[in-house]
Design a protein around this motif. Structure first.
Motif, short mmCIF file in Angstrom:
data_model
loop_
_atom_site.label_atom_id
_atom_site.label_comp_id
_atom_site.label_asym_id
_atom_site.label_seq_id
_atom_site.Cartn_x
_atom_site.Cartn_y
_atom_site.Cartn_z
N THR A 254 0.80 -1.21 0.00
CA THR A 254 0.00 0.00 0.00
C THR A 254 0.84 1.27 0.00
O THR A 254 0.52 2.24 -0.69
CB THR A 254 -0.98 0.01 1.19
N ALA A 255 1.94 1.30 0.76
CA ALA A 255 2.81 2.47 0.75
C ALA A 255 3.59 2.54 -0.56
O ALA A 255 3.87 3.63 -1.08
CB ALA A 255 3.76 2.45 1.94
N GLY A 256 3.94 1.37 -1.10
CA GLY A 256 4.58 1.35 -2.42
C GLY A 256 3.66 1.92 -3.48
O GLY A 256 4.09 2.66 -4.38
N TYR A 257 2.37 1.60 -3.39
CA TYR A 257 1.38 2.17 -4.31
C TYR A 257 1.31 3.69 -4.17
O TYR A 257 1.19 4.42 -5.16
CB TYR A 257 0.00 1.56 -4.02
N ALA A 258 1.40 4.16 -2.93
CA ALA A 258 1.32 5.60 -2.69
C ALA A 258 2.46 6.35 -3.38
O ALA A 258 2.28 7.50 -3.80
CB ALA A 258 1.35 5.88 -1.18
N VAL A 259 3.62 5.70 -3.50
CA VAL A 259 4.74 6.33 -4.19
C VAL A 259 4.60 6.18 -5.70
O VAL A 259 4.68 7.16 -6.45
CB VAL A 259 6.09 5.72 -3.74
N SER A 260 4.38 4.95 -6.15
CA SER A 260 4.44 4.64 -7.58
C SER A 260 3.20 5.07 -8.37
O SER A 260 3.27 5.22 -9.59
CB SER A 260 4.67 3.14 -7.79
N ILE A 261 2.08 5.27 -7.68
CA ILE A 261 0.86 5.67 -8.38
C ILE A 261 0.37 7.03 -7.89
O ILE A 261 0.31 8.00 -8.65
CB ILE A 261 -0.26 4.62 -8.22
N TRP A 399 14.35 13.29 -7.54
CA TRP A 399 13.63 12.03 -7.72
C TRP A 399 14.26 10.86 -6.99
O TRP A 399 13.60 9.83 -6.75
CB TRP A 399 13.47 11.69 -9.21
N TRP A 400 15.51 10.97 -6.60
CA TRP A 400 16.17 9.89 -5.86
C TRP A 400 15.48 9.64 -4.51
O TRP A 400 15.43 8.50 -4.03
CB TRP A 400 17.64 10.20 -5.64
N GLY A 401 14.95 10.70 -3.90
CA GLY A 401 14.27 10.54 -2.62
C GLY A 401 13.08 9.60 -2.72
O GLY A 401 13.00 8.60 -1.99
N PRO A 402 12.10 9.89 -3.61
CA PRO A 402 10.97 8.97 -3.78
C PRO A 402 11.39 7.57 -4.23
O PRO A 402 10.80 6.57 -3.79
CB PRO A 402 10.13 9.66 -4.87
N ALA A 403 12.41 7.48 -5.10
CA ALA A 403 12.87 6.18 -5.60
C ALA A 403 13.38 5.31 -4.46
O ALA A 403 13.04 4.11 -4.36
CB ALA A 403 13.94 6.36 -6.66
N LEU A 404 14.21 5.89 -3.59
CA LEU A 404 14.76 5.12 -2.47
C LEU A 404 13.68 4.77 -1.45
O LEU A 404 13.73 3.71 -0.82
CB LEU A 404 15.88 5.92 -1.81
N LEU A 405 12.69 5.65 -1.28
CA LEU A 405 11.60 5.35 -0.35
C LEU A 405 10.81 4.15 -0.85
O LEU A 405 10.45 3.26 -0.07
CB LEU A 405 10.69 6.57 -0.21
N PHE A 406 10.54 4.10 -2.16
CA PHE A 406 9.82 2.97 -2.75
C PHE A 406 10.59 1.67 -2.51
O PHE A 406 10.00 0.65 -2.11
CB PHE A 406 9.64 3.21 -4.25
N SER A 407 11.88 1.69 -2.73
CA SER A 407 12.70 0.49 -2.53
C SER A 407 12.75 0.10 -1.05
O SER A 407 12.76 -1.10 -0.72
CB SER A 407 14.12 0.73 -3.05
N THR A 408 12.76 1.09 -0.17
CA THR A 408 12.79 0.80 1.27
C THR A 408 11.51 0.09 1.70
O THR A 408 11.56 -0.88 2.47
CB THR A 408 12.94 2.11 2.07
#
Length: 466
Positions: A254-261, A399-408
């Motif tokens: 769900t948090a991954g969705y919040a970043v990627s979508i 954009w590195w911030g959101p990218a790393l958050l998604f991976s985390t």
């Protein structure tokens, strides 16, 4: 695990209403997702200027995303209330009540005055209605998924709960299709129409849900006098480890969705990488594919188990964070579509498909609604404010911030999957095969009676209990 433990999952062959219950639960999921996710789309595209106007568009977006997060923060309370009532009164009453509350709140959003009309009262009203949405959505999932799970055959729990989980991409598709149409209306109507139109879906959903029978597992728990006095407290006392594992498992999805979508919609728009119509088209394509992807992933768990799919999907998502933004940063529309499709149909839908059966299997039948709801909804507090945090990370790190958050988030899910027990492994599948064969042989050997028309009906002597 013993066969007796498996019987906590309901009848071996399921009930005759299994498919109808799954579809009825899915319809509710469609409607509530349409309502809840529609708010996220509106927050990303319209609410910043309608309710939080200002010279800086980023500030308006942050405020809109904060309001989005309020609804997610209310979901755990809705999960507690819905879980408690689901274990005390039954799954069905919770389904109907949550749908009514969600429908009325969503329709009200379409009637709200804007900041330019009433000033600060507008965002206050928006927050209040959003809280009602969060409470209703929090109560919805546990009832819907358990109704389908407990009516389904042992060997097809993933398949039937996958139908319910597929209701979410259907709701996402409908919401984006309506927004894609309404964007041409201009002005406030561009965001009002989608919310006002939801009342039609709610009326249809209520008719369907009113005809859905109660869960056989709950009925047996009630008949055996095993309804606990405080299911939520008992679940926290006895199941707290699985609740924490479930929260971590959910965060990846769900948090991954919040970043990627959810955040990605705003990112594409604010960075000029895609227009509103293009972004909505990409989301419509992804959600349409997600309907079939969710059901396919869920059915796969019936064959290989819940845990292996989760581990593989989280590992892939952890590696996909940076490539996800590199692809959309090209501004090439086909690559943007491909990225959103992968983010949704693979990274999100695979996890959602596994959760439908895995979460109920982690909890005892008498506390199942409370335990599964707590695990599922508490994670919403993290995902709800993720677009807000992601926007701040972008301001600070690009954009590195959101990218790393998604991976985390994906790594958190991977860790949780590794420490959570498999509930449908080789042993469980073997025991289920034996139970099915035993039930079939007893059914075949049971006496028959002949009706006036000459047809025969098999009389089953064995009652399939919990």
């Amino acid at each position: 695990m013993s066969t007796e433990t498996l019987r906590m999952r309901g009848p071996v062959h399921g009930t005759k209403d299994a498919k109808r219950v799954a579809i009825g639960s899915s319809v509710g999921a469609v409607i509530e997702t349409y309502d809840f996710i529609g708010f996220g789309t509106a927050a990303a595209l319209y609410f910043g200027t309608a309710f939080f106007p200002g010279a800086d568009p980023v500030t308006g977006t942050l405020a809109a995303f904060a309001t989005l997060g309020v609804g997610f923060a209310a979901r755990p309370l809705g999960g507690v209330l819905g879980g408690h009532l689901g274990d005390k009164l039954g799954r069905k009453p919770v389904l109907v009540a949550s749908l009514i509350a969600m429908g009325l709140a969503t329709f009200a959003i379409g009637l709200l005055p804007t900041y330019s009309q009433v000033g600060l009262i507008a965002p206050v009203l928006l927050v209040l209605v959003r809280i009602v949405q969060g409470l209703a959505f929090g109560a919805e999932w546990g009832g819907a998924i358990l109704m389908s799970y407990e009516h389904a055959p042992w060997k097809s729990k993933g398949k039937y709960t996958g139908i319910v989980q597929a209701g979410f991409p259907v709701g996402l598709l409908l919401a984006n299709l309506v927004f894609l149409f309404s964007v041409h209306l201009g002005g406030d109507w561009a965001w009002r129409v989608p919310f006002l139109a939801s009342i039609v879906l709610v009326m249809v959903g209520l008719v369907i849900r009113s005809k859905v029978p109660e869960s056989p597992v709950f009925e047996d728990v009630k008949n055996e006098g095993e309804i606990v006095k405080s299911p939520v407290l008992d679940s926290i006392k006895y199941d707290w480890r699985n609740i924490l594992r479930g929260i971590a498992l959910r965060v990846a999805e769900t948090a991954g969705y919040a970043v990627s979508i959810t955040y990605m919609i705003s990112y594409l728009h604010n960075e000029g990488l895609a227009g509103k119509s293009e972004t909505l088209v990409a989301l419509c394509i992804a959600s349409a594919m997600g309907i079939f992807a969710t059901m396919a992933w869920a059915r796969l768990t019936d064959r290989i188990g819940r845990r292996p799919l989760y581990i593989g999907s989280c590992a892939f998502a952890a590696l996909f964070g940076a490539p996800m933004f590199l692809l959309v940063n090209t501004g090439v529309f086909i690559l943007i579509i491909a990225t959103i499709v992968i983010s949704y149909a693979v990274c999100q839908n695979s996890l959602a498909g596994a959760q439908g059966a895995w979460f109920p299997e982690l909890f005892d039948a008498a506390r199942r609604s409370s335990g599964a709801s707590l695990a599922y909804q508490i994670s919403a507090m993290v995902s709800g404010f993720t677009p807000f945090v992601t926007t701040l990370l972008f301001v600070s790190f690009g954009w590195w911030g959101p990218a790393l958050l998604f991976s985390t988030y994906a790594l958190i899910g991977l860790w949780a999957a590794l420490i959570t027990k498999e509930t449908w492994g080789p042993t469980e599948r073997r025991l289920a095969d034996e139970a099915v064969a035993s039930a079939d042989s007893k059914s075949a050997g049971a006496p028959t009676t002949t009706t006036n028309t000459g047809t025969t009906n098999t009389i089953r002597k064995e009652k399939e209990l919990l």
